[in-house]
Design a protein around this motif. Structure first.
Motif, mmCIF file in Angstrom:
data_model
loop_
_atom_site.group_PDB
_atom_site.id
_atom_site.type_symbol
_atom_site.label_atom_id
_atom_site.label_comp_id
_atom_site.label_asym_id
_atom_site.label_seq_id
_atom_site.Cartn_x
_atom_site.Cartn_y
_atom_site.Cartn_z
ATOM 1 N N ALA A 160 -1.529 4.362 3.912
ATOM 2 C CA ALA A 160 -2.106 3.072 3.570
ATOM 3 C C ALA A 160 -1.279 1.949 4.200
ATOM 4 C CB ALA A 160 -2.164 2.904 2.064
ATOM 5 N N PRO A 161 -1.856 0.761 4.308
ATOM 6 C CA PRO A 161 -1.096 -0.365 4.868
ATOM 7 C C PRO A 161 -0.100 -0.946 3.867
ATOM 8 C CG PRO A 161 -3.491 -0.695 5.042
ATOM 9 C CD PRO A 161 -3.258 0.409 4.077
ATOM 10 N N LYS A 162 1.025 -1.377 4.397
ATOM 11 C CA LYS A 162 1.963 -2.190 3.633
ATOM 12 C C LYS A 162 1.911 -3.613 4.173
ATOM 13 C CE LYS A 162 6.734 -2.789 2.108
ATOM 14 N NZ LYS A 162 8.116 -2.276 2.143
ATOM 15 N N TYR A 201 -9.326 1.432 0.236
ATOM 16 C CA TYR A 201 -8.012 2.045 0.388
ATOM 17 C C TYR A 201 -6.980 1.102 -0.232
ATOM 18 C CZ TYR A 201 -8.023 -0.869 4.697
ATOM 19 O OH TYR A 201 -8.121 -1.897 5.603
ATOM 20 N N PRO A 202 -5.873 1.656 -0.751
ATOM 21 C CA PRO A 202 -4.888 0.821 -1.447
ATOM 22 C C PRO A 202 -4.033 0.029 -0.475
ATOM 23 C CG PRO A 202 -4.115 3.079 -1.370
ATOM 24 C CD PRO A 202 -5.500 3.082 -0.756
ATOM 25 N N LEU A 203 -3.411 -1.018 -0.993
ATOM 26 C CA LEU A 203 -2.476 -1.834 -0.231
ATOM 27 C C LEU A 203 -1.153 -1.913 -0.985
ATOM 28 C CD1 LEU A 203 -4.749 -4.916 0.604
ATOM 29 C CD2 LEU A 203 -4.275 -2.978 2.095
ATOM 30 N N ASN A 204 -0.060 -1.741 -0.281
ATOM 31 C CA ASN A 204 1.252 -1.992 -0.869
ATOM 32 C C ASN A 204 1.562 -3.464 -0.654
ATOM 33 O OD1 ASN A 204 3.967 -2.336 -1.472
ATOM 34 N ND2 ASN A 204 4.605 -0.390 -0.580
ATOM 35 N N VAL A 205 1.563 -4.237 -1.734
ATOM 36 C CA VAL A 205 1.794 -5.681 -1.644
ATOM 37 C C VAL A 205 3.103 -6.071 -2.340
ATOM 38 C CG1 VAL A 205 -0.640 -6.289 -1.397
ATOM 39 C CG2 VAL A 205 0.337 -6.058 -3.690
ATOM 40 N N ALA A 259 -5.313 -3.191 12.553
ATOM 41 C CA ALA A 259 -3.891 -2.960 12.819
ATOM 42 C C ALA A 259 -3.465 -1.592 12.304
ATOM 43 C CB ALA A 259 -3.052 -4.064 12.185
ATOM 44 N N ARG A 260 -3.928 -1.239 11.124
ATOM 45 C CA ARG A 260 -3.609 0.070 10.566
ATOM 46 C C ARG A 260 -4.090 1.189 11.476
ATOM 47 N NH1 ARG A 260 -7.045 2.976 5.806
ATOM 48 N NH2 ARG A 260 -5.556 4.582 5.159
ATOM 49 N N LEU A 261 -5.328 1.085 11.957
ATOM 50 C CA LEU A 261 -5.889 2.152 12.783
ATOM 51 C C LEU A 261 -5.171 2.267 14.128
ATOM 52 C CD1 LEU A 261 -7.956 4.355 13.003
ATOM 53 C CD2 LEU A 261 -9.649 2.656 13.683
ATOM 54 N N LEU A 262 -4.803 1.137 14.724
ATOM 55 C CA LEU A 262 -4.040 1.187 15.970
ATOM 56 C C LEU A 262 -2.677 1.846 15.748
ATOM 57 C CD1 LEU A 262 -4.835 -2.366 17.414
ATOM 58 C CD2 LEU A 262 -5.682 -0.180 18.288
ATOM 59 N N GLN A 263 -2.055 1.550 14.627
ATOM 60 C CA GLN A 263 -0.756 2.151 14.333
ATOM 61 C C GLN A 263 -0.881 3.640 14.019
ATOM 62 O OE1 GLN A 263 0.547 -0.450 11.187
ATOM 63 N NE2 GLN A 263 1.346 -1.988 12.591
ATOM 64 N N ILE A 321 1.643 -6.166 9.126
ATOM 65 C CA ILE A 321 1.070 -4.954 8.545
ATOM 66 C C ILE A 321 1.804 -3.762 9.134
ATOM 67 C CG2 ILE A 321 -1.010 -3.531 8.332
ATOM 68 C CD1 ILE A 321 -1.142 -6.155 6.796
ATOM 69 N N SER A 322 2.201 -2.826 8.299
ATOM 70 C CA SER A 322 2.808 -1.582 8.764
ATOM 71 C C SER A 322 2.232 -0.421 7.960
ATOM 72 C CB SER A 322 4.331 -1.637 8.624
ATOM 73 O OG SER A 322 4.699 -1.843 7.265
ATOM 74 N N LEU A 323 2.542 0.795 8.352
ATOM 75 C CA LEU A 323 2.081 1.970 7.617
ATOM 76 C C LEU A 323 3.087 2.284 6.515
ATOM 77 C CD1 LEU A 323 0.918 4.272 10.547
ATOM 78 C CD2 LEU A 323 -0.462 2.715 9.156
ATOM 79 N N ASP A 324 2.595 2.393 5.285
ATOM 80 C CA ASP A 324 3.484 2.703 4.181
ATOM 81 C C ASP A 324 3.906 4.171 4.255
ATOM 82 O OD1 ASP A 324 4.292 1.425 1.359
ATOM 83 O OD2 ASP A 324 3.922 3.562 1.118
ATOM 84 N N PRO A 325 5.202 4.460 4.081
ATOM 85 C CA PRO A 325 5.660 5.850 4.204
ATOM 86 C C PRO A 325 5.230 6.742 3.050
ATOM 87 C CG PRO A 325 7.468 4.428 3.537
ATOM 88 C CD PRO A 325 6.312 3.525 3.855
#
Length: 536
Positions: free
Chosen positions: A422-424, A75-79, A280-284, A408-412
């Motif tokens: 995806a995670p940011k 899965y992609p990451l916003n970095v 963290a992504r899955l919990l969010q 880590i947060s969820l990218d909008p």
């Protein structure tokens, strides 16, 4: 429509090191176990290390960065707001497919930074509590090392260490001249055939998968044993949400198969083992009326305190043949000379430094990228090419202190191939870490100078290394200051456990997989001891 599957005792999400240890341990105890993994089984025949185009493949489909690699399981990451691009690998065995199998324990001081240095928080457990689990994991995997390192409490290994090789012997003499600590590398790579693991052939291509099947990546080191014990592994399963029941307990997980169909796997116990970003992504993602800010996130700390271990490197080129192609890679040796806090240096904590081979012609030629074109190519390349096999790399794994702003947060906007956010990654290297980076880089240059390197190249920061994803669901005794307790159980969800690196309170400066595996074993055995609370 979502297809509901038969209930099991335990559902594990993620088939990397922690998930495989938990699956094996729980299945051996007679519990019914299902593990969901978004990736697939890998074949050693697919790895690039025994192909002549090895270095080119490392830059494309075997690149450690998922944003570059773009395999179906990634899965992609916003970095865009990160100083580093975290690396990971979706597969059975997880990122251990690509790890160098450096296998070191945290030191006792790493568990008590508040007590010892007045910074961060102490862990809710001690080194002594985790020590027997470290030892049992070592024995199971056939870890190769030399006991007696004065930097650690007493420990020993059933497998002898790998040879230092010409480069290691040369550097050991230089380190002795400096009067600095060094020790032969400890690796999760058996020196001899061990269970289903082959003998290491020392090709030095460990970090793109072992073609010989000798490295204890967890698809080989643990999963075959977990499957024999009765654990069921489902591949190509991307989890979208952990579901909860009316009581607020974890009920199971909704996952999507490769055809886009949704399934609900119910379980009496749910274990997250998806790494410090994936968990963290899955919990969010798992929001509900009971958990509007994300599952188990009453503390507000899910996703925060991300630690990534920035790495710095000094490469030395030698006129003499130092067998720079000979593995394992892996570490020929390591040094903990500058591991603990020394106030005179002007920063807290330190680093673990490891000496690694530098196989490949292209990796050597890249060191001369600053030269004019005519001094790098054509006839000149034959001058530079003589350093192939003559390169050694010192790399420093910098201790990363926790900061809530690194998160880590969820990218909008960014989504994975199933349309899941995806995670940011928001991550900035602290002033403390930059001071440590520069200090350690100077020391590694000194090591090469003492060993007689002809050319020394500084790489202040590896932007795509390492794959150490830690701290985003930290453990602790206080539910207001942590996500899980000392056993990895979520404070707010009594049948939800976390066993990956996200539980780590501090990062230490060593490679974390040995600690993650030991934690997973300890948590799994605690689940067995308390299973009547969930299963009846």
């Amino acid at each position: 429509m979502t297809k509901t599957l038969e209930d099991v005792d335990v559902l594990i999400i993620g088939a990397g090191p922690s998930g495989s240890v938990a699956a094996h341990t729980l299945a051996m105890a007679g519990m019914s176990v299902v593990c969901l993994e978004q990736g697939d089984w890998m074949s050693p025949n697919d790895y690039p290390g025994n192909r002549p185009e090895y270095e080119l493949l490392q830059q494309t489909q075997w690149n450690p960065n998922p944003n570059t690699r773009q395999r179906p399981a990634d899965y992609p990451l916003n970095v865009s707001e990160s100083d580093l691009s975290p690396i990971m690998f979706g597969a059975v065995g997880g990122s251990s497919i690509l790890f160098g199998a450096h296998w070191l324990r945290l030191k006792p001081s790493d568990f008590r930074l508040r007590t010892q240095d007045g910074i961060c928080d102490d862990w809710p457990i001690s080194y002594e509590e985790l020590e027997p689990f470290y030892s049992r994991i070592d024995a199971f995997l056939g870890v190769a090392g030399l006991g007696g390192d004065p930097a650690y409490p007493p420990q020993d290994y059933e497998m002898p260490p790998h040879p230092l090789g010409k480069g290691g012997v040369r550097m050991a003499q230089a380190m002795n001249g400096l009067g600095w600590h060094w020790w032969p590398g400890t690796q999760a790579i058996p020196t001899f055939k061990h269970k289903n693991l082959a003998q290491c052939v020392r090709w030095g291509v460990c970090e793109s998968g072992c073609p010989a099947g000798a490295k204890a990546s967890f698809d080989l080191g643990y999963w075959p044993h977990a499957v024999v014990a009765g654990a069921r592994l489902v591949t190509g399963a991307r989890v979208r949400e952990v579901t909860v029941n009316a009581k607020g307990n974890a009920e199971g997980a909704i996952w999507i198969d490769r055809n886009g169909a949704e399934h609900l796997q119910k379980a009496r116990i749910v274990i997250l083992a998806a790494n410090g970003i994936g968990t963290a992504r899955l919990l969010q993602l798992s929001k509900s009326a009971a958990f509007p800010d994300g599952l188990a996130n009453g503390s507000g700390l899910v996703g925060k305190n991300l630690m990534l271990h920035p790495n710095t490197e000094a490469v030395g080129l030698y006129d003499d043949d130092v067998e720079g192609w000979r593995g394992p890679a892996g570490q020929l040796m390591y040094s903990l000379q500058f591991y603990e806090t020394d106030a005179a240096r002007g920063f807290y904590r330190g680093a673990k430094m490891n000496l690694m081979p530098r196989p490949g012609v292209l990796s050597v030629l890249r060191e001369f990228d600053d030269l004019p074109f005519e001094e790098r190519w054509g006839q000149a390349i034959h001058h530079l090419d003589r350093y192939a096999g003559h390169a050694l790399s010192w790399a420093a794994n910098i201790e990363d202190l926790p900061e809530e702003s690194n998160c880590i947060s969820l990218d909008p906007d960014l989504k994975d191939s199933d349309g899941i956010p995806a995670p940011k990654v928001n991550y900035r290297i602290s002033e403390n870490s930059w001071k440590s980076i520069d200090y350690m880089l100077d020391r590694m240059v000194e090591m090469h100078q003492a060993a007689g390197a002809k050319h020394i190249f500084r790489h202040r920061l590896w932007t795509e290394q390492p794959g150490h994803l830690l701290g985003t669901a930290r453990c602790g005794n206080d539910p207001r200051q942590s996500v899980v307790d000392r056993w990895g159980r979520a404070h707010e969800v009594p049948n939800l456990f976390i066993v990956d690196g996200s539980v780590m309170v501090t990062s230490g400066a060593v490679n974390p997989t040995a600690t993650i595996a030991a934690w997973a074993l300890r948590t799994a055995e605690h689940i067995i001891e308390t299973k009547r609370d969930f299963i009846g």
